[in-house]
Design a protein around this motif. Structure first.
Motif, short mmCIF file in Angstrom:
data_model
loop_
_atom_site.label_atom_id
_atom_site.label_comp_id
_atom_site.label_asym_id
_atom_site.label_seq_id
_atom_site.Cartn_x
_atom_site.Cartn_y
_atom_site.Cartn_z
N ILE A 88 1.22 -7.48 -3.46
CA ILE A 88 0.78 -6.89 -4.72
C ILE A 88 0.26 -5.47 -4.52
O ILE A 88 -0.62 -5.24 -3.67
CB ILE A 88 -0.29 -7.81 -5.36
CG1 ILE A 88 0.38 -9.16 -5.69
CG2 ILE A 88 -0.89 -7.16 -6.59
CD1 ILE A 88 -0.50 -10.16 -6.37
N GLY A 89 0.83 -4.53 -5.28
CA GLY A 89 0.41 -3.13 -5.19
C GLY A 89 -0.29 -2.66 -6.45
O GLY A 89 -1.51 -2.47 -6.48
N THR A 90 0.48 -2.52 -7.53
CA THR A 90 -0.02 -1.94 -8.77
C THR A 90 -1.28 -2.64 -9.31
O THR A 90 -2.21 -1.98 -9.76
CB THR A 90 1.09 -2.00 -9.85
OG1 THR A 90 2.29 -1.46 -9.27
CG2 THR A 90 0.72 -1.19 -11.07
N LYS A 91 -1.29 -3.94 -9.24
CA LYS A 91 -2.42 -4.69 -9.79
C LYS A 91 -3.71 -4.48 -8.98
O LYS A 91 -4.80 -4.75 -9.48
CB LYS A 91 -2.07 -6.18 -9.86
CG LYS A 91 -2.79 -6.92 -10.98
CD LYS A 91 -2.38 -8.37 -11.02
CE LYS A 91 -3.46 -9.19 -11.70
NZ LYS A 91 -3.41 -9.18 -13.16
N GLU A 117 3.03 -2.34 4.47
CA GLU A 117 3.48 -0.94 4.48
C GLU A 117 5.00 -0.87 4.51
O GLU A 117 5.65 -1.63 5.21
CB GLU A 117 2.90 -0.21 5.71
CG GLU A 117 1.39 0.01 5.65
CD GLU A 117 1.00 1.22 4.77
OE1 GLU A 117 1.90 1.86 4.19
OE2 GLU A 117 -0.21 1.50 4.68
N ASN A 118 5.55 0.11 3.75
CA ASN A 118 7.00 0.29 3.69
C ASN A 118 7.51 1.31 4.70
O ASN A 118 8.71 1.36 4.96
CB ASN A 118 7.42 0.76 2.30
CG ASN A 118 7.19 -0.28 1.23
OD1 ASN A 118 6.05 -0.68 1.01
ND2 ASN A 118 8.24 -0.74 0.59
N TYR A 119 6.61 2.17 5.16
CA TYR A 119 7.03 3.23 6.07
C TYR A 119 6.13 3.26 7.30
O TYR A 119 4.90 3.19 7.19
CB TYR A 119 6.97 4.59 5.36
CG TYR A 119 7.76 4.60 4.08
CD1 TYR A 119 9.15 4.72 4.12
CD2 TYR A 119 7.14 4.45 2.85
CE1 TYR A 119 9.90 4.69 2.96
CE2 TYR A 119 7.88 4.42 1.68
CZ TYR A 119 9.25 4.54 1.73
OH TYR A 119 9.98 4.50 0.58
N MET A 178 5.41 -10.03 -6.91
CA MET A 178 4.72 -8.75 -6.92
C MET A 178 3.78 -8.75 -8.13
O MET A 178 3.54 -9.79 -8.73
CB MET A 178 5.73 -7.61 -6.96
CG MET A 178 6.94 -7.89 -6.05
SD MET A 178 7.88 -6.47 -5.50
CE MET A 178 8.38 -5.72 -7.02
N SER A 179 3.27 -7.57 -8.49
CA SER A 179 2.24 -7.52 -9.53
C SER A 179 2.62 -8.25 -10.82
O SER A 179 1.82 -8.97 -11.40
CB SER A 179 1.90 -6.07 -9.87
OG SER A 179 1.21 -5.48 -8.79
N HIS A 180 3.85 -8.06 -11.27
CA HIS A 180 4.21 -8.63 -12.57
C HIS A 180 4.79 -10.05 -12.44
O HIS A 180 4.95 -10.73 -13.43
CB HIS A 180 5.21 -7.72 -13.30
CG HIS A 180 6.56 -7.71 -12.66
ND1 HIS A 180 6.76 -7.21 -11.41
CD2 HIS A 180 7.76 -8.20 -13.08
CE1 HIS A 180 8.04 -7.36 -11.09
NE2 HIS A 180 8.67 -7.95 -12.09
N ALA A 211 0.79 -1.24 0.00
CA ALA A 211 0.00 0.00 0.00
C ALA A 211 0.83 1.28 0.00
O ALA A 211 0.28 2.36 0.23
CB ALA A 211 -0.94 -0.02 1.21
N LYS A 212 2.13 1.19 -0.29
CA LYS A 212 2.95 2.41 -0.19
C LYS A 212 2.41 3.51 -1.11
O LYS A 212 2.02 3.24 -2.25
CB LYS A 212 4.41 2.12 -0.50
CG LYS A 212 4.68 1.58 -1.86
CD LYS A 212 6.18 1.38 -2.09
CE LYS A 212 6.45 0.64 -3.37
NZ LYS A 212 6.22 -0.81 -3.30
N SER A 213 2.36 4.71 -0.58
CA SER A 213 1.92 5.92 -1.28
C SER A 213 0.42 5.97 -1.61
O SER A 213 -0.04 6.89 -2.28
CB SER A 213 2.75 6.16 -2.55
OG SER A 213 2.27 5.36 -3.62
C1 PLP Z 1 5.89 -1.92 -3.73
C2 PLP Z 1 6.21 -3.25 -3.20
C3 PLP Z 1 5.54 -4.39 -3.65
C4 PLP Z 1 4.46 -4.39 -4.72
O1 PLP Z 1 4.92 -3.92 -5.94
P1 PLP Z 1 3.94 -3.84 -7.20
O2 PLP Z 1 4.85 -3.98 -8.36
O3 PLP Z 1 3.29 -2.48 -7.13
O4 PLP Z 1 2.96 -4.93 -7.09
C5 PLP Z 1 5.89 -5.61 -3.09
N1 PLP Z 1 6.83 -5.71 -2.14
C6 PLP Z 1 7.50 -4.65 -1.69
C7 PLP Z 1 8.53 -4.83 -0.65
C8 PLP Z 1 7.22 -3.38 -2.20
O5 PLP Z 1 7.91 -2.32 -1.74
#
Ligand code: PLP
Length: 220
Positions: free
Chosen positions: A211-214, A47-49, A194-196, A26-28
């Motif tokens: 997964i974020g972008t997807k 979360e990254n932060y 991750m997404s891709h 969920a970053k940003s």
């Molecule tokens: C941003 C992030 C993801 C997800 O990346 P997407 O390409 O947006 O799916 C997964 N793991 C970590 C550690 C990230 O920072």
């Protein structure tokens, strides 16, 4: 926008095998977007932060679990231990000791994953594959953390097939540690993809994908 995030989550949950757990990276993203993902069925938020997580928490609360997936700095460990259900990115004994110490002070045991630098990239975080087993063993001896598995990012490629060897390396460490059986170590989660790249990661044994972008669309 409303409805799209929810639909993305539903489609993903339908696609993922039942043994694979989804972490929404969920970053940003705005807290309202995260909330929509939760409405779609997300049970874990990554979360990254620490600060960003606390802001999102004001809106989302404990409707979901919270995983820390960014690089953890020593001065953020206290807050991280208070807040997160699982810290996925432990890559040194030093940070593990700090987590254990802060957890003990709160009377809790914090579950962690060990991050592997599967691509052996100097600019990236994570323990080198050949040092992973020793680190896992040492972390397992700390009183107030519980090692629950491994996490890796892996190098980024346009073609997810190229990520496969790095997922495989991580999986091999996972199996080896599991077979050896260290005290205080429970190899339960293999967080990769991750997404891709999540489809390839699952083929290589991931049972947790981030997964974020997807889910949320491209980051601006
Ligand atoms: C941003 C992030 C993801 C997800 O990346 P997407 O390409 O947006 O799916 C997964 N793991 C970590 C550690 C990230 O920072």
């Amino acid at each position: 926008m409303s409805g799209l995030i929810e639909a993305n989550v539903k489609a993903l949950l339908k696609e993922l095998p039942t043994h694979v757990v989804l972490v929404a990276a969920a970053k940003s993203r705005a807290p309202e977007e995260i909330l929509e993902a939760v409405r779609g069925g997300v049970k874990i938020i990554g979360e990254n932060y620490v600060q960003e997580a606390l802001a999102a928490f004001q809106v989302v609360g404990r409707q979901a679990e919270w995983h820390f997936i960014g690089h953890l700095q020593r001065n953020k460990v206290k807050k991280a231990v208070e807040f997160f259900d699982l810290i996925e990115t432990v890559d040194s004994l030093d940070i593990g000791q700090e987590i254990s110490k802060r957890s003990a002070a709160r009377g809790k045991v914090t579950p962690i994953l060990v991050e592997i630098n599967s691509g052996r990239e100097p600019q990236k975080f994570g323990v080198m594959p050949e040092e992973a087993k020793d680190l896992v063993k040492q972390l397992g001896c700390l009183p107030s953390i519980n090692v629950q598995g491994l996490m890796t990012m892996g190098p980024e490629f346009g073609d997810p097939e190229e990520a496969r060897p790095y997922f495989r390396v991580t999986r091999e460490i996972f199996e080896e540690v599991k077979a050896t059986g260290f005290p205080g170590v429970e190899m339960k989660w293999l967080s990769m993809g991750m997404s891709h790249s999540y489809r390839v990661a699952i083929e290589e044994g991931a049972n947790m994908v981030r997964i974020g972008t997807k889910i949320f669309g491209p980051r601006s």
